[in-house]
Design a protein around this motif. Structure first.
Motif, PDB file in Angstrom:
ATOM      1  N   THR A 203     -54.414 -10.151 -50.263  1.00 50.53           N
ATOM      2  CA  THR A 203     -54.847 -10.622 -51.577  1.00 50.53           C
ATOM      3  C   THR A 203     -55.360  -9.464 -52.411  1.00 50.53           C
ATOM      4  OG1 THR A 203     -57.072 -11.121 -50.797  1.00 50.53           O
ATOM      5  CG2 THR A 203     -55.475 -12.922 -50.756  1.00 50.53           C
ATOM      6  N   LEU A 204     -55.199  -9.632 -53.719  1.00 47.25           N
ATOM      7  CA  LEU A 204     -55.778  -8.716 -54.689  1.00 47.25           C
ATOM      8  C   LEU A 204     -56.475  -9.573 -55.733  1.00 47.25           C
ATOM      9  CD1 LEU A 204     -56.151  -5.905 -56.008  1.00 47.25           C
ATOM     10  CD2 LEU A 204     -53.973  -6.292 -57.175  1.00 47.25           C
ATOM     11  N   HIS A 226     -42.890  -4.217 -52.582  1.00 42.01           N
ATOM     12  CA  HIS A 226     -43.126  -5.377 -53.432  1.00 42.01           C
ATOM     13  C   HIS A 226     -43.342  -6.636 -52.585  1.00 42.01           C
ATOM     14  CE1 HIS A 226     -38.769  -5.631 -52.628  1.00 42.01           C
ATOM     15  NE2 HIS A 226     -38.938  -6.947 -52.740  1.00 42.01           N
ATOM     16  N   ALA A 227     -43.922  -7.630 -53.213  1.00 45.46           N
ATOM     17  CA  ALA A 227     -44.026  -8.955 -52.592  1.00 45.46           C
ATOM     18  C   ALA A 227     -42.846  -9.786 -53.068  1.00 45.46           C
ATOM     19  CB  ALA A 227     -45.335  -9.628 -52.972  1.00 45.46           C
ATOM     20  N   SER A 228     -42.057 -10.289 -52.162  1.00 44.35           N
ATOM     21  CA  SER A 228     -40.931 -11.138 -52.538  1.00 44.35           C
ATOM     22  C   SER A 228     -41.380 -12.576 -52.762  1.00 44.35           C
ATOM     23  CB  SER A 228     -39.842 -11.095 -51.471  1.00 44.35           C
ATOM     24  OG  SER A 228     -40.377 -11.461 -50.203  1.00 44.35           O
ATOM     25  N   ARG A 229     -42.544 -12.900 -52.155  1.00 44.82           N
ATOM     26  CA  ARG A 229     -43.106 -14.246 -52.328  1.00 44.82           C
ATOM     27  C   ARG A 229     -44.617 -14.123 -52.455  1.00 44.82           C
ATOM     28  NH1 ARG A 229     -44.595 -18.594 -48.929  1.00 44.82           N
ATOM     29  NH2 ARG A 229     -44.210 -17.330 -47.050  1.00 44.82           N
ATOM     30  N   ARG A 245     -49.071 -20.366 -60.398  1.00 46.05           N
ATOM     31  CA  ARG A 245     -47.650 -20.009 -60.395  1.00 46.05           C
ATOM     32  C   ARG A 245     -47.263 -19.551 -59.006  1.00 46.05           C
ATOM     33  NH1 ARG A 245     -42.781 -18.291 -60.915  1.00 46.05           N
ATOM     34  NH2 ARG A 245     -42.021 -17.237 -62.799  1.00 46.05           N
ATOM     35  N   ARG A 246     -46.152 -20.069 -58.500  1.00 41.97           N
ATOM     36  CA  ARG A 246     -45.588 -19.621 -57.234  1.00 41.97           C
ATOM     37  C   ARG A 246     -44.344 -18.785 -57.525  1.00 41.97           C
ATOM     38  NH1 ARG A 246     -48.048 -22.140 -53.044  1.00 41.97           N
ATOM     39  NH2 ARG A 246     -49.061 -24.157 -53.432  1.00 41.97           N
ATOM     40  N   VAL A 247     -44.285 -17.637 -56.925  1.00 42.87           N
ATOM     41  CA  VAL A 247     -43.164 -16.719 -57.129  1.00 42.87           C
ATOM     42  C   VAL A 247     -42.381 -16.621 -55.832  1.00 42.87           C
ATOM     43  CG1 VAL A 247     -42.496 -14.345 -57.645  1.00 42.87           C
ATOM     44  CG2 VAL A 247     -44.385 -15.425 -58.904  1.00 42.87           C
ATOM     45  N   ALA A 248     -41.054 -16.753 -55.940  1.00 40.43           N
ATOM     46  CA  ALA A 248     -40.191 -16.631 -54.762  1.00 40.43           C
ATOM     47  C   ALA A 248     -38.918 -15.902 -55.163  1.00 40.43           C
ATOM     48  CB  ALA A 248     -39.859 -17.995 -54.189  1.00 40.43           C
ATOM     49  N   GLY A 249     -38.407 -15.076 -54.271  1.00 42.91           N
ATOM     50  CA  GLY A 249     -37.161 -14.363 -54.545  1.00 42.91           C
ATOM     51  C   GLY A 249     -37.341 -13.130 -55.393  1.00 42.91           C
ATOM     52  N   ALA A 250     -38.570 -12.624 -55.531  1.00 38.96           N
ATOM     53  CA  ALA A 250     -38.795 -11.408 -56.310  1.00 38.96           C
ATOM     54  C   ALA A 250     -38.213 -10.209 -55.568  1.00 38.96           C
ATOM     55  CB  ALA A 250     -40.285 -11.210 -56.553  1.00 38.96           C
ATOM     56  N   ASP A 251     -37.709  -9.233 -56.328  1.00 40.00           N
ATOM     57  CA  ASP A 251     -37.075  -8.082 -55.686  1.00 40.00           C
ATOM     58  C   ASP A 251     -37.640  -6.757 -56.174  1.00 40.00           C
ATOM     59  OD1 ASP A 251     -36.026  -8.216 -58.206  1.00 40.00           O
ATOM     60  OD2 ASP A 251     -33.966  -8.578 -57.566  1.00 40.00           O
ATOM     61  N   GLY A 252     -38.890  -6.778 -56.630  1.00 39.72           N
ATOM     62  CA  GLY A 252     -39.581  -5.538 -56.930  1.00 39.72           C
ATOM     63  C   GLY A 252     -39.327  -5.010 -58.320  1.00 39.72           C
ATOM     64  N   ARG A 270     -52.047 -13.749 -54.266  1.00 37.29           N
ATOM     65  CA  ARG A 270     -51.984 -14.031 -52.825  1.00 37.29           C
ATOM     66  C   ARG A 270     -50.583 -13.642 -52.364  1.00 37.29           C
ATOM     67  NH1 ARG A 270     -54.780 -16.697 -48.989  1.00 37.29           N
ATOM     68  NH2 ARG A 270     -53.643 -17.843 -47.386  1.00 37.29           N
ATOM     69  N   LEU A 271     -50.472 -12.483 -51.763  1.00 40.34           N
ATOM     70  CA  LEU A 271     -49.192 -11.894 -51.383  1.00 40.34           C
ATOM     71  C   LEU A 271     -48.791 -12.417 -50.006  1.00 40.34           C
ATOM     72  CD1 LEU A 271     -50.140  -8.278 -52.519  1.00 40.34           C
ATOM     73  CD2 LEU A 271     -49.157 -10.138 -53.881  1.00 40.34           C
ATOM     74  N   LEU A 272     -47.647 -13.077 -49.943  1.00 44.62           N
ATOM     75  CA  LEU A 272     -47.283 -13.830 -48.745  1.00 44.62           C
ATOM     76  C   LEU A 272     -46.150 -13.215 -47.942  1.00 44.62           C
ATOM     77  CD1 LEU A 272     -47.367 -17.354 -50.427  1.00 44.62           C
ATOM     78  CD2 LEU A 272     -49.177 -16.260 -49.086  1.00 44.62           C
ATOM     79  N   GLU A 273     -45.269 -12.481 -48.592  1.00 44.55           N
ATOM     80  CA  GLU A 273     -44.088 -12.002 -47.857  1.00 44.55           C
ATOM     81  C   GLU A 273     -43.470 -10.851 -48.631  1.00 44.55           C
ATOM     82  OE1 GLU A 273     -39.900 -14.085 -47.247  1.00 44.55           O
ATOM     83  OE2 GLU A 273     -41.479 -15.107 -46.087  1.00 44.55           O
ATOM     84  N   GLY A 274     -42.928  -9.888 -47.920  1.00 44.82           N
ATOM     85  CA  GLY A 274     -42.257  -8.763 -48.546  1.00 44.82           C
ATOM     86  C   GLY A 274     -41.378  -8.036 -47.554  1.00 44.82           C
ATOM     87  N   PRO A 275     -40.637  -7.046 -48.012  1.00 42.22           N
ATOM     88  CA  PRO A 275     -39.725  -6.330 -47.104  1.00 42.22           C
ATOM     89  C   PRO A 275     -40.442  -5.355 -46.189  1.00 42.22           C
ATOM     90  CG  PRO A 275     -39.652  -5.378 -49.299  1.00 42.22           C
ATOM     91  CD  PRO A 275     -40.522  -6.592 -49.397  1.00 42.22           C
ATOM     92  N   SER A 276     -41.730  -5.090 -46.452  1.00 40.28           N
ATOM     93  CA  SER A 276     -42.476  -4.124 -45.653  1.00 40.28           C
ATOM     94  C   SER A 276     -43.723  -4.794 -45.089  1.00 40.28           C
ATOM     95  CB  SER A 276     -42.853  -2.914 -46.520  1.00 40.28           C
ATOM     96  OG  SER A 276     -43.701  -2.035 -45.822  1.00 40.28           O
ATOM     97  N   SER A 277     -44.433  -4.088 -44.255  1.00 41.60           N
ATOM     98  CA  SER A 277     -45.686  -4.606 -43.703  1.00 41.60           C
ATOM     99  C   SER A 277     -46.863  -4.345 -44.628  1.00 41.60           C
ATOM    100  CB  SER A 277     -45.957  -3.957 -42.332  1.00 41.60           C
ATOM    101  OG  SER A 277     -46.031  -2.546 -42.466  1.00 41.60           O
ATOM    102  N   ALA A 278     -46.585  -3.726 -45.760  1.00 43.79           N
ATOM    103  CA  ALA A 278     -47.650  -3.438 -46.723  1.00 43.79           C
ATOM    104  C   ALA A 278     -47.139  -3.736 -48.125  1.00 43.79           C
ATOM    105  CB  ALA A 278     -48.095  -1.981 -46.609  1.00 43.79           C
TER     106      ALA A 278
END
Length: 865
Positions: A203-204, A226-229, A245-252, A270-278
């Motif tokens: 979270t930020l 980036h956070a994809s979700r 707002r819920r964001v899904a499918g973001a690509d940075g 609230r960052l839930l998912e991304g391509p990296s561990s950070a």
């Protein structure tokens, strides 16, 4: 300042309604006290019901209006209005097709959401008001219902320009605290990064110190972090959170979110998912409230921040031209923009072409563009992109039944070089109309929501209804949420073309069909699309190129026959004029809904009797059967008010109650045309009660101005004229005694006499002859008084003595009064117009810089003179 009405005392409130509408107000129970209930029955009209009270108020620099509302009513327009002391200038807050909640809901209106509606005041900023109104006006729901209002409050807010306390930021406890500020420090070279060891959910949080208003966010992500979700959450106290707002499918990359009318003290990502561990965020930017005020405002802001060509021309703030694509009398139609974008039905999404050469995507902004019509006049338009190495030609037409219109598009790529040329054609379905956001009447232009996309391998279905079927199978099809990169970036990357269906909660999804070609030297290749705005119609087809070619030829042949019933023989220099006449005829036929004549299909998707009467005459002159015009006259007669008043316009909501005092004369003129073009007396007999009722209503209006109050030196020029109205668009700010109304009314008096004589009604003919002659005397006496005032031309309005030659054209055609007008003033009217026209053409300064289509009427007047 704090002004309140708790509705405990209903005495100050008054109810009123437009013609054909019934309304009443009653005390009711509110959420914490009393309320006002407005009961209404719109009666099948396009009218309104209103509760009004005097409420003198001086508005501060910044303020908020709030009230509670609930209703048991169909979706209609909700309006809150301020009216100045003159009663002429109006400001409003308006929500079209408002869904009235069953339970109490608070509506909060900021100063920026109050817009100037109409009126003569030069200062469009609201400073003070004398009264307020709650209004329910006809929207898509119509019908009857009850709407209650409670807790009206107008309170002062801190000035919008007041600085906010410094932003305090904190991240999740696992992230280095010092880094958290780097996301909001305004420096793109610094960044906030989360702690990889704490898992995917991070979270930020931002604390603004006190509630803050804004219109959206722009997030700039670090590459690969980036956070994809993720969720955007608000809180008033930093403890209780609500998801906005819920964001899904973001690509940075750089991504903006629209958050209309957002207000909060605490904001949390609230960052839930991304391509990296950070996660890594170089910048989080709060956007001003105007950024997300409306979907159009949001995308116009994005267009300004993007390369030219990534958004349609109209979204980029440029003038956008288009042409109509439809069938005769069709209930729906398409638009083709000057740049080749095709709108799939009224208010619908558009198909926009792009051409990729390697990783570079070519848009409308990168090519030379031209437009054309087959034979120079057939309404089957084409747009050609010319690139140094290739050309793309987009040609479209419409076919089908009026209630099942289909649009057809052929995209042809041509290699202009002597070498093999690899190209990729991408056809993008985008959530934008061709109709630009600058258009707002009827159908508001700009954004067209796309929430659902589904590609089944053969058909792309948009919003579960509109279907796009390519006759040529694409190599790839991709659907993209509004949270992903823009469509140009998707086409350039060509990597996200695996998803075939999606639901986009925000409502701004897009899709792309991709066609790779290797064109031989000077060779070409084409793609054909079939669009069905209302889904696949009965009959289907065409299913092959051969069927498509036959349909295209048959459509061209059909239009040639319809547009050539009257032969036009002109020298070569006049051919463009003759071609334009035929194309205009086609546009009138495509704009009408069945037999109902309309001046347009978007902003003017209504039937005005003024336009209908004049278009009817044009159609009859161009060989359209008189029975089609008779059907239209019967349709409009059915919209007449019980007292004989002819509505200025009508649509699916019903008759518009606005008083435009040219309407009666125009309707009578329309009926008289049926006789002039061989329609016989059957329709005249049926329509006589309607025509006579219109004449009697017109007579009532005229007599209301023949009173002693109009004998004063200041008002003598108004004696015996039609009352003041806004039928002349130049007087929409405040009604005037418009000679436009009077010339049309004189035409109506003359025509009711003709109709009566044709029907053998001698007594009626004699009666109306007397009324006609009396009105003519009053009209010319008024014009003579203008001459005595030293006005050397025929003015537009009696009380203004203003110059408007387009208004005077009605006196000549269809008025037929050329020989009776004061000749010196008549000539000076159009000499003055010509001088102004030349000044405008040559860039010399004068007080008339605007252009209106009405000015085309002056051309015919010059011929008659």
């Amino acid at each position: 300042m704090d002004v309140r009405d708790d509705f405990a005392d209903m005495t100050p409130w008054r109810v009123s309604a437009s013609d054909g509408v019934s309304a009443s107000i009653h005390p009711a129970d509110g959420p914490e006290g009393k309320a006002l209930r407005l009961d209404f029955d719109l009666g099948g009209s396009a009218g309104y019901a209103m509760a009004r009270r005097a409420l003198p108020v001086e508005l501060p620099e910044n303020y908020e209006i709030s009230f509670f509302v609930r209703g048991d009513a169909p979706d209609n327009n909700l309006e809150f209005k301020f009216i100045d002391a003159s009663g002429d200038s109006v400001w409003w807050f308006r929500r079209r097709n408002f869904q009235f909640p069953k339970g109490w809901r608070q509506v909060r209106i900021k100063k920026r959401q109050i817009e100037f509606a109409w009126g003569p005041t030069a200062d469009r900023v609201l400073h003070r008001a004398a009264s307020v109104e709650f209004v329910v006006s006809a929207g898509k729901g119509g019908g009857r219902g009850a709407v209650s209002f409670a807790g009206l409050s107008i309170r002062e807010l801190p000035p919008e320009s007041a600085p906010f306390p410094a932003i305090q930021a904190s991240a999740s406890s696992d992230s280095p605290g010092s880094e958290s500020f780097r996301a909001v420090d305004g420096d793109a070279s610094t960044a906030w990064k989360s702690a990889p060891s704490q898992g995917a959910v991070q979270t930020l949080t931002l604390d603004f110190g006190r509630p803050r208003e804004f219109g959206g966010l722009t997030l700039s992500w670090l590459p690969g972090l980036h956070a994809s979700r993720y969720d955007v959450e608000f809180s008033d106290d930093g403890k209780q959170w609500r998801t906005i707002r819920r964001v899904a499918g973001a690509d940075g990359g750089r991504h903006s979110l629209m958050l209309s009318d957002a207000e909060t003290r605490y904001l949390r990502l609230r960052l839930l998912e991304g391509p990296s561990s950070a996660y890594g965020l170089s910048e989080l930017r709060l956007r001003e409230p105007a950024f997300g005020a409306t979907p159009n405002a949001f995308f116009q802001a994005l267009a300004k921040e993007s390369p030219r060509g990534h958004y349609p021309r109209g979204m980029s703030g440029e003038q956008s031209f288009w042409t109509l694509v439809g069938v005769d009398g069709g209930h729906d139609s398409g638009l083709l923009s000057e740049d080749g974008a095709l709108e799939a039905g009224k208010g619908g999404f558009s198909i926009e072409p792009f051409v990729a050469q390697g990783s570079r995507v070519v848009t409308w902004a990168d090519v030379e563009i031209s437009q054309s019509l087959p034979d120079g006049f057939l309404p089957m338009p084409a747009v050609t992109w010319r690139h140094p190495q290739w050309e793309l030609r987009t040609s479209v037409f419409a076919a089908g039944l009026p209630d099942a219109v289909r649009l057809f598009a052929r995209y042809t790529l041509t290699n202009r070089t002597g070498e093999r040329l690899p190209l990729r054609l991408a056809l993008a379905a985008r959530p934008f109309q061709v109709n630009a956001p600058s258009q707002f009447l009827g159908i508001e232009g700009g954004v067209s929501p796309v929430r659902d996309l589904d590609w089944d391998g053969r058909v792309l279905t948009v919003n579960g209804r509109c279907s796009l079927r390519p006759l040529d199978a694409p190599d790839k099809v991709g659907v993209f949420s509004s949270d992903s990169s823009g469509i140009v970036e998707q086409i350039a990357a060509s990597v996200g073309f695996s998803t075939r269906s999606l639901h986009d909660e925000a409502g701004y999804a897009s899709a792309a069909l991709s066609y790779p070609f290797i064109l031989p030297p000077h060779g070409d290749a084409s793609v054909v699309l079939v669009l069905s705005p209302a889904g696949e119609p009965r009959g289907g087809g065409p299913d092959s190129r051969e069927e498509f070619d036959r349909l295209e030829k048959a459509t061209a042949d059909s239009w040639r026959e319809k547009l050539s019933r009257v032969a036009l023989s002109v020298p070569p220099v006049g051919q463009p004029l003759a071609d334009s006449l035929r194309t205009t005829l086609a546009h009138i036929l495509m704009s009408r809904n069945g037999v109902v004549l309309q001046p347009g299909t978007r902003s003017y998707d209504r039937s005005w009797i003024r336009d209908g009467a004049m278009m009817a005459q044009a159609l009859l002159r161009m060989g359209v059967p008189v029975q089609e015009i008779a059907s239209y006259a019967h349709w409009f007669a059915g919209r007449q008010f019980p007292d004989g008043k002819v509505p200025c316009c009508a649509d699916t909501r019903g008759s518009d109650p606005v008083a435009e005092n040219d309407s009666q004369g125009e309707f009578i003129f329309l009926v008289r045309l049926l006789n002039d073009y061989g329609g016989g007396t059957k329709d005249l007999q049926t329509l006589w009660p309607h025509a006579e009722a219109a004449a009697r209503y017109m007579e009532t209006l005229r007599q209301s101005e023949r009173s002693e109050k109009n004998r004063t030196p200041e008002t003598i020029s108004n004696w015996g004229l039609m009352p003041a109205s806004i039928s002349h668009e130049g007087y929409s700010a405040k009604p005037m005694h418009s000679y436009w109304d009077d010339f049309w009314s004189l035409r109506g008096y003359k025509d009711i006499v003709v109709i009566a004589k044709v029907l053998g009604r001698k007594g009626d003919a004699s009666y109306w002859e007397g009324r006609r002659d009396e009105f003519r005397r009053d009209l010319y006496a008024s014009l003579a008084s203008m001459k005595a005032r030293g006005v050397p031309y025929i003015p537009g309005a009696a009380e203004l003595g203003d110059f408007d030659a387009t208004s005077t054209t009605i006196a000549l055609a269809p008025g037929g009064e050329q020989a009776n007008l004061p000749q010196a003033q008549l000539i000076e009217t159009f000499e003055k117009y010509w001088r102004n026209f030349i000044d405008r053409r040559d860039g010399r300064k004068n007080d008339w810089i605007d252009y209106t289509p009405y000015e085309w009427r002056v051309v015919g007047t010059f011929v008659r003179l």
